[in-house]
Design a protein around this motif. Structure first.
Motif, short mmCIF file in Angstrom:
data_model
loop_
_atom_site.label_atom_id
_atom_site.label_comp_id
_atom_site.label_asym_id
_atom_site.label_seq_id
_atom_site.Cartn_x
_atom_site.Cartn_y
_atom_site.Cartn_z
N SER A 220 1.07 -1.26 0.05
CA SER A 220 0.08 0.03 -0.05
C SER A 220 0.87 1.39 0.10
CB SER A 220 -0.98 -0.01 1.37
OG SER A 220 -1.84 -1.07 1.04
N VAL A 221 1.88 1.27 0.64
CA VAL A 221 2.65 2.49 0.94
C VAL A 221 4.29 2.22 0.39
CG1 VAL A 221 1.28 3.50 2.84
CG2 VAL A 221 3.14 1.99 3.52
N GLY A 222 4.26 1.18 0.36
CA GLY A 222 5.99 1.23 -0.04
C GLY A 222 6.71 0.60 1.06
N ALA A 223 8.01 -0.24 0.81
CA ALA A 223 8.56 -0.53 1.63
C ALA A 223 9.62 0.45 2.64
CB ALA A 223 9.84 -1.80 1.15
N ASN A 224 9.33 0.13 3.84
CA ASN A 224 10.40 0.90 4.86
C ASN A 224 10.74 0.09 6.11
OD1 ASN A 224 8.11 0.64 6.86
ND2 ASN A 224 6.97 2.57 5.77
N TYR A 225 11.48 0.87 6.85
CA TYR A 225 12.04 -0.03 8.08
C TYR A 225 11.18 -0.76 9.01
CZ TYR A 225 16.67 1.74 6.84
OH TYR A 225 17.90 2.33 6.18
N PHE A 226 10.04 0.08 9.14
CA PHE A 226 9.10 -0.53 9.97
C PHE A 226 8.27 -1.58 9.42
CE2 PHE A 226 4.52 -0.69 11.48
CZ PHE A 226 4.66 -0.65 12.82
N ASN A 227 7.60 -1.70 8.26
CA ASN A 227 6.89 -2.85 7.75
C ASN A 227 7.66 -3.98 7.41
OD1 ASN A 227 7.85 -1.92 5.03
ND2 ASN A 227 6.11 -0.72 4.98
N LEU A 228 9.14 -3.60 6.92
CA LEU A 228 9.90 -4.70 6.62
C LEU A 228 10.20 -5.58 8.00
CD1 LEU A 228 12.39 -3.27 4.00
CD2 LEU A 228 10.48 -4.97 3.68
N ALA A 229 10.51 -4.66 9.15
CA ALA A 229 10.58 -5.49 10.57
C ALA A 229 9.52 -6.19 10.71
CB ALA A 229 10.89 -4.43 11.49
N LEU A 230 8.15 -5.65 10.44
CA LEU A 230 7.29 -6.85 11.00
C LEU A 230 7.14 -8.03 10.07
CD1 LEU A 230 4.35 -3.99 10.96
CD2 LEU A 230 5.38 -4.87 12.87
N VAL A 231 7.51 -8.10 8.89
CA VAL A 231 7.50 -9.29 8.09
C VAL A 231 8.65 -10.08 8.63
CG1 VAL A 231 7.89 -10.24 5.69
CG2 VAL A 231 6.69 -8.21 6.07
N ILE A 232 10.04 -9.52 8.97
CA ILE A 232 11.08 -10.27 9.37
C ILE A 232 10.81 -10.80 10.75
CG2 ILE A 232 13.41 -10.25 10.35
CD1 ILE A 232 13.81 -7.69 8.12
N ILE A 233 10.20 -9.96 11.74
CA ILE A 233 9.74 -10.63 13.09
C ILE A 233 8.50 -11.86 12.99
CG2 ILE A 233 8.59 -10.19 15.18
CD1 ILE A 233 9.93 -7.15 15.17
N GLY A 234 7.72 -11.48 11.85
CA GLY A 234 6.79 -12.62 11.83
C GLY A 234 7.50 -13.95 11.16
#
Length: 482
Positions: A220-234
């Protein structure tokens, strides 16, 4: 006695079809209403999109656990509760005064849909003998397969001529009919002594929730540190979850489900088909609205012929899967879907709309072959005591596929034009002009190619269920009957 049993099974099939159809329709019925309800509720589009996505997120994260609840407390009871919760959530959604209240109501509605979806296949397997399940799964798969696009069309009609609130209110009387039939004819199965693994449940919800939410934000908004971190933690949570599942006496996902090769391959095929095919629906809607300039309502009507064909043929194909190898039929069906995408690869700025209709007819024919036969393959190869778990896992994987299809469609299509433009085209609030249309077509072709590759991989999984049949038939038949 046979006539009485046949009548009972007919009513059970009707109630399951109603539950499947309603829960599937509400995955997409909101799409064409988004601009209207955004204005009515004074909400920004970035918040409005969660009216769709939060429903899908609930389905993706909870379906497996709710299938297990059916094994423990009785599938009839859990299925009936699902109708009541879905009705309540629908009524709340229709009466929502704010966008936040609507999103919360969709969570409740999604939970009801989870209870319906997770136990539907297991109920069919409980009441129908093996020789009749293919046809029954064909009918219920018809409800699921046509529900997504039917939701888009109904959303456009109801929003245009009645009002967006009635896309939710309509579920109340239909749901009450389904509840009445289900409560009268669907009784509880023999309950399992299995207990709920609460720690495992929390971990799988956190794992799927973080991965799904992060992926949606990337799209929706593009990759950034926050949403990439969510995926990695998951993804990291997969490790403790896998360790816990091996030690648990009552795991959330029973690993016995994966001991049968046919069952594992059928589940993988269902996941890949959901990822590859539903992304095509999103891509076509963006093409018809953003490039061809059709209104959301008329864009959805172009896709109807293929789904009408699919709904007509699904019961017949399901019956056919009772007589021949379901994996062969399912694999051929996915390849036909991939062939439909080949037609879509010729779409340009001025391509006649009938080309889209031709492609939808091909994919509709393929879908009618895949959905019932793959479901039949999953349930017929599942041990009886794991019907609920297998049914829930199948729905979980297809719902995850639905979320990932959105991610693929938006992310890849946005590779050639600004992301906000792709996002607005998806919502039906923007039309492309001049050179942007040609650039956007390139992005759509990339997305279609990705979808086609995913579908071919799904076909291979289906064909693997019939490979080495002579050597493995007796072993896997015994495994499925345990």
């Amino acid at each position: 006695m046979d006539k009485v049993e046949d009548k009972k099974r007919t009513y059970i099939l009707i109630s399951v079809l109603i539950g499947m159809l309603m829960s599937a329709i509400d995955t997409t019925i909101v799409i064409l209403a988004l601009p209207t309800l955004t204005v009515d509720l004074h909400a920004p589009f970035i918040n409005t999109i969660w009216v769709i996505l939060v429903y899908l997120l609930v389905l993706a994260t909870l379906t497996t656990q709710m299938g297990k609840l059916g094994d423990i407390f009785g599938r009839g009871r859990i299925f009936n509760v699902g109708f009541i919760i879905f009705i309540i959530g629908s009524a709340m959604s229709g009466a929502s005064p704010t966008i936040d209240f609507l999103i919360f109501s969709r969570i409740i509605q999604g939970f009801g849909a989870v209870l319906l979806q997770a136990n539907s296949n297991a109920i069919i397997a409980d009441y129908f003998p093996a020789r009749e399940r293919g046809r029954a799964f064909g009918i219920t798969s018809m409800g699921w397969s046509i529900g997504g696009v039917l939701g888009i069309v109904l959303g456009g009609i109801i929003t245009t001529f009645i009002g967006w609130r009635y896309i939710f209110y309509i579920n109340v009387p239909i749901g009450l009919i389904g509840f009445y039939i289900a409560s009268k004819y669907i009784k509880d199965n023999k309950k399992s002594s299995t207990k709920i693994d609460y720690t495992g449940t929390a971990l799988i919800v956190a794992m799927l929730g973080l991965i799904s939410y992060g992926a949606i934000e990337v799209a929706s908004v593009g990759a950034n540190y926050f949403n990439l971190a969510l995926v990695i933690i998951g993804l990291i949570i997969i490790i403790p979850f896998a360790i816990l599942e091996k030690r648990s006496k009552s795991p959330v996902i029973d690993t016995r489900v994966f001991q049968n090769r046919k069952l594992s391959m059928s589940l993988a095929a269902a996941t890949l088909q959901a990822i590859g095919f539903l992304s095509v629906i999103f891509i076509l809607i963006m093409y018809l609205q953003g490039v061809r300039g059709l209104t959301p309502f008329y864009a959805s009507l172009v896709l109807v012929p293929g789904y009408l064909l699919s709904s007509f043929l699904s019961p017949k194909m399901g019956k056919l899967s009772d007589r021949i190898a379901p994996g062969m039929l399912a694999g051929t069906g996915i390849l036909l879907m991939a062939a439909g995408i080949v037609v879509y690869l010729f779409l340009g700025v001025s391509t006649p709309v009938y080309v889209v209709i031709a492609g939808s007819i091909i994919t509709g024919f393929g879908g009618s072959m895949f959905w019932p036969s793959n479901t039949s393959s999953v349930m017929s190869n599942s041990p009886k005591q794991l019907y609920g778990s297998s049914s829930g896992l199948l729905r979980t994987l297809t719902n995850i596929g639905t979320l990932m299809s959105y991610v693929i469609a938006i992310t890849v299509a946005a590779s050639t034009v600004p992301r906000y433009v792709t996002f607005e085209v998806f919502l039906g609030v923007d039309k492309l002009q001049g050179g942007l249309s040609s650039k956007f077509i390139v992005g759509l072709h990339y997305a279609l190619l990705v979808s086609m590759i995913v579908l071919v991989m799904g076909a291979l999984m289906s064909y693997m269920t019939v490979a080495r049949k002579k050597k493995a038939a007796s072993v896997e038949t015994n495994s499925g009957d345990k």
